[in-house]
Design a protein around this motif. Structure first.
Motif, PDB file in Angstrom:
ATOM      1  N   MET A   1      48.782  55.416  76.700  1.00 34.39           N
ATOM      2  CA  MET A   1      49.348  54.197  77.280  1.00 34.39           C
ATOM      3  C   MET A   1      50.839  54.384  77.498  1.00 34.39           C
ATOM      4  SD  MET A   1      49.508  50.403  75.556  1.00 34.39           S
ATOM      5  CE  MET A   1      50.656  49.193  76.192  1.00 34.39           C
ATOM      6  N   SER A   2      51.342  53.820  78.589  1.00 33.49           N
ATOM      7  CA  SER A   2      52.768  53.883  78.862  1.00 33.49           C
ATOM      8  C   SER A   2      53.524  53.051  77.834  1.00 33.49           C
ATOM      9  CB  SER A   2      53.064  53.339  80.269  1.00 33.49           C
ATOM     10  OG  SER A   2      52.387  54.090  81.241  1.00 33.49           O
ATOM     11  N   ASP A   3      54.710  53.527  77.444  1.00 37.58           N
ATOM     12  CA  ASP A   3      55.529  52.763  76.526  1.00 37.58           C
ATOM     13  C   ASP A   3      55.994  51.482  77.201  1.00 37.58           C
ATOM     14  OD1 ASP A   3      55.287  54.755  74.642  1.00 37.58           O
ATOM     15  OD2 ASP A   3      57.100  55.800  75.313  1.00 37.58           O
ATOM     16  N   ALA A   4      56.135  50.421  76.384  1.00 29.87           N
ATOM     17  CA  ALA A   4      56.637  49.162  76.925  1.00 29.87           C
ATOM     18  C   ALA A   4      58.086  49.339  77.353  1.00 29.87           C
ATOM     19  CB  ALA A   4      56.506  48.066  75.878  1.00 29.87           C
ATOM     20  N   LEU A   5      58.441  48.700  78.443  1.00 33.35           N
ATOM     21  CA  LEU A   5      59.801  48.735  78.955  1.00 33.35           C
ATOM     22  C   LEU A   5      60.477  47.404  78.657  1.00 33.35           C
ATOM     23  CD1 LEU A   5      58.969  50.246  82.473  1.00 33.35           C
ATOM     24  CD2 LEU A   5      59.732  51.496  80.443  1.00 33.35           C
ATOM     25  N   THR A   6      61.785  47.428  78.516  1.00 31.44           N
ATOM     26  CA  THR A   6      62.547  46.197  78.300  1.00 31.44           C
ATOM     27  C   THR A   6      63.516  46.013  79.457  1.00 31.44           C
ATOM     28  OG1 THR A   6      62.391  46.406  75.893  1.00 31.44           O
ATOM     29  CG2 THR A   6      64.098  44.955  76.754  1.00 31.44           C
ATOM     30  N   LEU A   7      63.526  44.809  80.009  1.00 28.90           N
ATOM     31  CA  LEU A   7      64.368  44.529  81.163  1.00 28.90           C
ATOM     32  C   LEU A   7      65.141  43.236  80.920  1.00 28.90           C
ATOM     33  CD1 LEU A   7      65.048  45.549  84.030  1.00 28.90           C
ATOM     34  CD2 LEU A   7      63.235  44.067  84.889  1.00 28.90           C
ATOM     35  N   PRO A   8      66.458  43.323  80.708  1.00 27.09           N
ATOM     36  CA  PRO A   8      67.270  42.118  80.526  1.00 27.09           C
ATOM     37  C   PRO A   8      67.259  41.259  81.790  1.00 27.09           C
ATOM     38  CG  PRO A   8      68.450  44.077  79.807  1.00 27.09           C
ATOM     39  CD  PRO A   8      67.253  44.554  80.568  1.00 27.09           C
ATOM     40  N   ALA A   9      67.240  39.949  81.604  1.00 28.20           N
ATOM     41  CA  ALA A   9      67.199  39.025  82.743  1.00 28.20           C
ATOM     42  C   ALA A   9      68.045  37.794  82.438  1.00 28.20           C
ATOM     43  CB  ALA A   9      65.760  38.614  83.035  1.00 28.20           C
ATOM     44  N   GLU A  10      68.375  37.090  83.497  1.00 34.38           N
ATOM     45  CA  GLU A  10      69.081  35.820  83.374  1.00 34.38           C
ATOM     46  C   GLU A  10      68.327  34.760  84.161  1.00 34.38           C
ATOM     47  OE1 GLU A  10      73.202  36.057  84.407  1.00 34.38           O
ATOM     48  OE2 GLU A  10      73.489  37.981  83.369  1.00 34.38           O
ATOM     49  N   ALA A  11      68.427  33.512  83.717  1.00 34.70           N
ATOM     50  CA  ALA A  11      67.751  32.415  84.403  1.00 34.70           C
ATOM     51  C   ALA A  11      68.371  32.215  85.781  1.00 34.70           C
ATOM     52  CB  ALA A  11      67.845  31.141  83.583  1.00 34.70           C
ATOM     53  N   ARG A  12      67.520  31.895  86.738  1.00 32.88           N
ATOM     54  CA  ARG A  12      67.983  31.631  88.100  1.00 32.88           C
ATOM     55  C   ARG A  12      68.106  30.119  88.264  1.00 32.88           C
ATOM     56  NH1 ARG A  12      64.684  32.682  93.034  1.00 32.88           N
ATOM     57  NH2 ARG A  12      63.119  33.475  91.582  1.00 32.88           N
ATOM     58  N   GLU A  13      69.339  29.665  88.391  1.00 35.02           N
ATOM     59  CA  GLU A  13      69.576  28.219  88.427  1.00 35.02           C
ATOM     60  C   GLU A  13      69.364  27.621  89.805  1.00 35.02           C
ATOM     61  OE1 GLU A  13      73.454  27.608  86.881  1.00 35.02           O
ATOM     62  OE2 GLU A  13      72.962  28.338  84.860  1.00 35.02           O
ATOM     63  N   ARG A  14      69.569  28.420  90.839  1.00 33.29           N
ATOM     64  CA  ARG A  14      69.411  27.913  92.199  1.00 33.29           C
ATOM     65  C   ARG A  14      68.326  28.692  92.927  1.00 33.29           C
ATOM     66  NH1 ARG A  14      73.771  28.332  95.862  1.00 33.29           N
ATOM     67  NH2 ARG A  14      74.430  30.243  94.801  1.00 33.29           N
ATOM     68  N   ALA A  15      67.569  27.972  93.750  1.00 36.29           N
ATOM     69  CA  ALA A  15      66.522  28.610  94.545  1.00 36.29           C
ATOM     70  C   ALA A  15      66.956  28.622  96.003  1.00 36.29           C
ATOM     71  CB  ALA A  15      65.208  27.860  94.376  1.00 36.29           C
ATOM     72  N   GLY A  16      66.133  29.239  96.845  1.00 34.75           N
ATOM     73  CA  GLY A  16      66.426  29.264  98.274  1.00 34.75           C
ATOM     74  C   GLY A  16      66.950  30.601  98.737  1.00 34.75           C
ATOM     75  N   LYS A  17      66.884  30.811 100.062  1.00 32.09           N
ATOM     76  CA  LYS A  17      67.289  32.091 100.637  1.00 32.09           C
ATOM     77  C   LYS A  17      68.775  32.364 100.438  1.00 32.09           C
ATOM     78  CE  LYS A  17      63.702  32.210 104.207  1.00 32.09           C
ATOM     79  NZ  LYS A  17      63.420  32.273 105.673  1.00 32.09           N
ATOM     80  N   GLY A  18      69.598  31.334 100.572  1.00 32.99           N
ATOM     81  CA  GLY A  18      71.041  31.542 100.417  1.00 32.99           C
ATOM     82  C   GLY A  18      71.394  32.010  99.017  1.00 32.99           C
TER      83      GLY A  18
END
Length: 222
Positions: A1-18
């Motif tokens: 099995m592939s080892d688990a990866l860790t990926l830091p993330a931040e909350a996205r407060e605004r949506a939309g294409k812009g």
């Protein structure tokens, strides 16, 4: 099995294409974590870190621990959208995994012991029909690859899914047929030689038939 990866993330407060374009200009990639009977969680991740994980070759078959607000969310990538020109990642979908969940994944196939195949020793070619297998796996036991042993295979022999021993916790997602994964076929030179020989026999047969017809006509004339 592939080892688990860790990926830091931040909350996205605004949506939309812009908002998404602004994130990409800052070297971030918009993403979403969904599933697990919870509301979708919009996030964004660092493009450089994502590219490094994509470069491992097994990102789509790996458990990815998305680190958000000091907590780890257990996920598996389900889709990575790439820019049509630059191939830069522009959006990622992560599926949230519960402890006992099962997941359908495509797992690459690796062939071993090719030197022990009589057909390949004769100059045959391993014609791979499926480079990946569609499997349903326990989320915590996703194999990184499936090894298929070609020992003893001769020209004309095939490997079917029924002859493959899958790891514990994995089943084929295709159950309605015994599909072919690979076949040992004759080399093109041998095929061409056989074709030329068959063509030569046909030409010879035509000549014999033409000669016989000429002889019949000559006898009729007499």
């Amino acid at each position: 099995m592939s080892d688990a990866l860790t990926l830091p993330a931040e909350a996205r407060e605004r949506a939309g294409k812009g908002a998404s374009r602004a994130l990409r200009r800052d070297g971030r990639v918009p993403a979403v974590v969904y599933g697990g009977n919870e509301q979708p969680t919009p996030i964004h991740v660092e493009e450089k870190a994502l590219r490094l994980q994509l470069g491992t070759g097994h990102f789509m078959n790996s458990i990815v621990m998305v680190e958000l607000g000091g907590k780890l969310i257990r996920t598996i990538p389900k889709d990575v959208a790439l820019h049509p020109v630059s191939d830069r990642p522009i959006h990622v979908d992560f599926l949230r995994l519960s402890k006992d969940s099962k997941i359908e994944v495509n797992v690459p196939v690796v062939f071993i012991n090719e030197e022990a195949s009589p057909g390949l020793k004769k100059g045959g070619v391993l014609n791979v029909v499926r480079h990946e297998l569609e499997l349903v796996c326990d989320a915590d036991r996703i194999p990184s690859e499936i090894e298929l042993d070609v020992t003893g295979l001769d020209i004309g022999d095939s490997v079917h899914i029924s002859s493959v021993t899958l790891p514990d916790g994995s089943l084929s997602a295709i159950t309605d047929r015994d599909f072919t994964i690979a076949t040992v076929v004759a080399p093109s030179a041998l095929k061409r030689a056989e074709g030329e020989a068959a063509e030569g026999e046909e030409v010879a047969a035509d000549e014999v038939e033409a000669s016989a017809q000429s002889g019949d006509q000559a006898e009729s004339g007499e």
